[in-house]
Each structure stands twice: as C-alpha cells, then as structure tokens.
Design a protein around this motif. Structure first.
Motif, PDB file in Angstrom:
ATOM      1  N   PRO A 208       0.457  -1.322   0.053  1.00 48.57           N
ATOM      2  CA  PRO A 208       0.057  -0.174   0.352  1.00 48.57           C
ATOM      3  C   PRO A 208       1.072   1.396   0.143  1.00 48.57           C
ATOM      4  N   THR A 209       2.208   1.418   0.642  1.00 52.62           N
ATOM      5  CA  THR A 209       2.454   2.272   0.627  1.00 52.62           C
ATOM      6  C   THR A 209       3.380   2.352  -0.705  1.00 52.62           C
ATOM      7  N   LYS A 210       3.316   3.568  -0.993  1.00 53.60           N
ATOM      8  CA  LYS A 210       4.065   4.111  -2.415  1.00 53.60           C
ATOM      9  C   LYS A 210       5.224   4.852  -2.212  1.00 53.60           C
ATOM     10  N   VAL A 211       5.967   5.373  -2.057  1.00 54.40           N
ATOM     11  CA  VAL A 211       7.408   5.973  -1.590  1.00 54.40           C
ATOM     12  C   VAL A 211       7.770   6.027   0.041  1.00 54.40           C
TER      13      VAL A 211
ATOM     14  N   LYS B 241      -2.471   5.286  -1.823  1.00 55.05           N
ATOM     15  CA  LYS B 241      -3.931   5.637  -2.692  1.00 55.05           C
ATOM     16  C   LYS B 241      -4.999   6.698  -2.265  1.00 55.05           C
ATOM     17  N   PRO B 242      -4.863   7.673  -3.054  1.00 60.27           N
ATOM     18  CA  PRO B 242      -5.840   8.550  -3.143  1.00 60.27           C
ATOM     19  C   PRO B 242      -7.408   7.829  -2.224  1.00 60.27           C
TER      20      PRO B 242
ATOM     21  N   LEU C 202      -0.822   8.619  -3.437  1.00 57.38           N
ATOM     22  CA  LEU C 202      -0.017   8.354  -5.130  1.00 57.38           C
ATOM     23  C   LEU C 202      -0.797   7.323  -5.466  1.00 57.38           C
ATOM     24  N   TYR C 203      -0.918   6.958  -6.896  1.00 53.45           N
ATOM     25  CA  TYR C 203      -1.792   5.717  -7.282  1.00 53.45           C
ATOM     26  C   TYR C 203      -0.491   4.153  -7.183  1.00 53.45           C
TER      27      TYR C 203
ATOM     28  N   THR D 231       2.360   7.043 -12.138  1.00 48.98           N
ATOM     29  CA  THR D 231       1.521   6.058 -13.044  1.00 48.98           C
ATOM     30  C   THR D 231      -0.042   6.236 -13.610  1.00 48.98           C
ATOM     31  N   SER D 232      -0.325   6.406 -14.951  1.00 47.60           N
ATOM     32  CA  SER D 232      -1.999   6.692 -15.290  1.00 47.60           C
ATOM     33  C   SER D 232      -2.544   5.284 -14.994  1.00 47.60           C
ATOM     34  N   GLY D 233      -4.195   5.048 -14.986  1.00 46.52           N
ATOM     35  CA  GLY D 233      -5.065   3.984 -14.758  1.00 46.52           C
ATOM     36  C   GLY D 233      -6.171   4.148 -15.699  1.00 46.52           C
TER      37      GLY D 233
END
Length: 385
Positions: free
Chosen positions: A84-87, A107-108, A115-116, A134-136
């Motif tokens: 779940p953690t991105k950075v 995640k937002p 961050l996604y 990145t996009s989704g």
C-alpha cells in the motif's frame, strides 16, 4: 509476443495478493543497527568496494531511488508486490518512513490526496522531489513535485490523453534543470513506446519518438535463472525504460529495457518543436552497448552505468562505447534503479523483480533480497538531477 498491454490490468490486481513471508538477508561480515522485522537495517558488507547499504523486509520492496544534493534519500516501493505504501524516505540508520507523509504515500482517498503507483522519482537542484505517478483506467498520469526543503506540495503536472494511451506505463524520468524539462520513459505497448517531454513551468506535455526503432524493444528473451521471464504467459518485450541525463543537462541517454543499445540525443534537439519525427530520429546517436537493463545513470566522465537484470551485475559503458562488467555479485538479484549521491557513490536498488507475482505467473517467490547497494563512481558527477 506480449508487451505491456496487460501490465496496467495486472497492477490493479496486485493489492489483493497475499504476500509470502520473506527472510531478510543476513551477512556474517556486517554489523547492523537492529530494526523491527518489517522495517530495515543498514549493513556495511564490503566486497571489492561494493557495499550493501540497507536491507528491507517484505513491506518495502524498493523500486527506484532518488538522492538530493543534501544527501536525503527517497525510494519508490515497487508496485509489482502490491504494497500500500508508494514512496518512503530512507534514513542513514536504514529505517524508512512513508513520504511525504502517510496520506500522500498511499492511494488517493476521497480528498484525492495520495499516490496511485510510483516507480520513477528524482530530486532536482532546488530540492524538489518529482514523483512519476503512473496512469490507470480511471485516472491520468501525473508528475507530483514535493518540496523537500519546505515540506510542501510544489506542483502537479498532469499527463492525460492523447499524451498517454491505454497501454501507457509511465516508468522512469530524468530532470533537465538547464531547460526546465522532465523527460519520461513511457514503456507503453511496445509499438507505442515513447518519450514524453514535460515543461516544468507551463505544464505543457509533448509525446515524441513513439514507435521509433530507438524506443521499441528488440526481439530478445529476458532469461534469468535459466527461465525466460514472461508477462501474462508470453515472453517479456519491454521498450524504452532506462533513462538518464548528464550532469550538465546537455544529453539525454536512454534505451529499451529489452534492448542491447544505449542511445543519446541532445536535449536542445529533443525540445526543438520544429523537428518532425524523422528529423528528430536523425539526431539520435548510438552511444554503446548494454545488457537488458532496468536502470542507467551517468557520471561526470561520460561513464554510463547499467543495471543488468539478466546477468545480476552492474555494467559500465565508456564514452568509447565499450561495455564491461563492473560488479557481479550473488547479492545483485534484479538490480533496478540508480541514483548519484553527493558522496560520489552510486546507489542502486535490488528487488528480485523476476520473482514478483507479475513476472512469475502470479506467485510471489521473493526470498528477501530487497536492498540498496552502492559503489564509488569512476568519475565525479552531480547529485540531485
């Protein structure tokens, strides 16, 4: 051959996976500060100047690393493991903490903060950490700039259609402080792999070299541990991914992940909007050889360092175009991203990505080989670029 058409769909399913327990790699020649099993601890394993700087538990499989001119270190957490953690920020004692904060590093939610999924990140000379989100299917891609000095949001640059497409995979980025640009490697579906140019001041975005022979994958298998790596059951073919810029922001270096060549182009040509696609391709130079690689960086002497995922090694390509192995070590299990530190060490992440669910038929076979390693640069360069 399958490229990354199905990658975005696979990534959205990762959070439902139950991760296997991973043992943290130990060393009988290292002295570490003790951390909780789910956190990190530093090590100083020295082998021919190659050091294990920090090791991580299963919650922190590192993606890329960014280091500011002040020495602060940041890691993206690789999305292929579904954490779940991105950075996170990596501290000198080896511990990590969600960055910029708990809300932004996940995640937002309803307030849209967060961050996604981040892989590429870099710190510029002004201390801005640029994170490539990145996009989704339900959201555009973004470059999120966070001021590490004031600890506040600096800017968000959106990357939406038609600058991205359904197969886009915004992978890595390089910061051009000289011209105020950010260059992004969009691995995309292979035939649509491209470089995206974003203007930091205006937020305007351009897509160049889409489907070019210089951004597409070569027809070569990625074989690791006697296994051809697959994505969705088909051999992996990944286009432009490794990307870096020289210390003076004069040249951008790049290549396909599934490719054996390093190319470069003058940044002045890349941002020249008067050049059409053929004219832009004519400006590209073949710099030298490389292995199939996830990351590259460059020092002040023009030495391009390569994380060889197939050889489990760090290679270097000289300005003469010759490639050689700099370090080959059993600890280097899928080397990923690079960062140049102000101590004139080059840092890189290790995440055994070929054992992740996405590249291993849905099974997590990781063995705790999550770490940051470092080695002294052959020539001095510049951190925070």
């Amino acid at each position: 051959m399958l490229t990354v058409n199905s990658l975005v769909e696979l990534r959205t399913k990762l959070t439902a996976l139950t991760l296997l327990s991973a043992a943290i790699l130990s060393s009988n020649i290292a002295v570490a500060q003790t951390q909780p099993a789910t956190e990190t601890h530093t090590q100083q394993e020295i082998s021919h100047e190659l050091e294990t700087y920090a090791t991580f538990g299963e919650t922190t499989p590192p993606g890329n690393i960014a280091i500011g001119a002040d020495g602060r270190k940041f890691l993206s957490v690789h999305g292929f493991y579904g954490q779940p953690t991105k950075v996170v920020e990596l501290f000198n004692d080896g511990s990590v903490k969600p960055y910029p904060n708990e809300e932004w590093a996940t995640k937002p939610g309803e307030n849209k903060l967060g961050l996604y999924d981040v892989l590429g990140l870099n710190v510029d000379q002004n201390g801005i950490l640029w994170m490539l989100d990145t996009s989704g299917d339900d959201h555009a891609g973004r470059i999120v700039g966070w001021n590490t000095r004031s600890e506040s949001l600096e800017k968000i640059i959106y990357i939406a259609k038609p600058m991205i497409n359904p197969g886009s995979f915004l992978n890595d980025l390089a910061i051009d402080s000289k011209h105020g640009k950010i260059y992004i490697a969009d691995t995309a579906a292979n035939q649509r792999a491209a470089i995206i140019v974003a203007d930091i001041k205006t937020g305007l975005v351009r897509r160049v070299l889409e489907g070019s022979e210089f951004t597409q994958a070569e027809d070569v298998d990625m074989t690791i541990e006697d296994r051809a790596i697959t994505l969705g059951g088909q051999p992996v073919r990944l286009g432009v991914n490794p990307i870096t810029i020289d210390p003076e922001s004069n040249w951008l270096y790049f290549g396909a992940m599934s490719g054996t060549a390093i190319y470069r182009i003058k940044t002045a040509d890349l941002i020249d909007t008067t050049l059409d696609a053929p004219a832009l391709e004519d400006k590209i130079q073949r710099y030298g050889d490389k292995s199939l690689s996830d990351g590259i960086t460059i020092d002040g002497g023009g030495n391009v360092y390569v994380t060889s995922v197939t050889k489990g090694a760090i290679e270097v390509t000289s300005p003469a175009g010759k490639s050689r192995t700099l370090y080959k070590d059993q600890r280097i299990v899928w080397p990923d991203g690079f960062a140049y530190g102000p101590d004139d060490y080059i840092y890189f992440t290790v995440n055994e990505l070929h054992r992740s669910p996405v590249l291993n038929g849905g099974d997590n076979a990781s063995q705790g080989e999550f770490k940051v390693m470092r080695f002294p640069a052959l020539s001095k360069g510049k951190a925070g670029r």
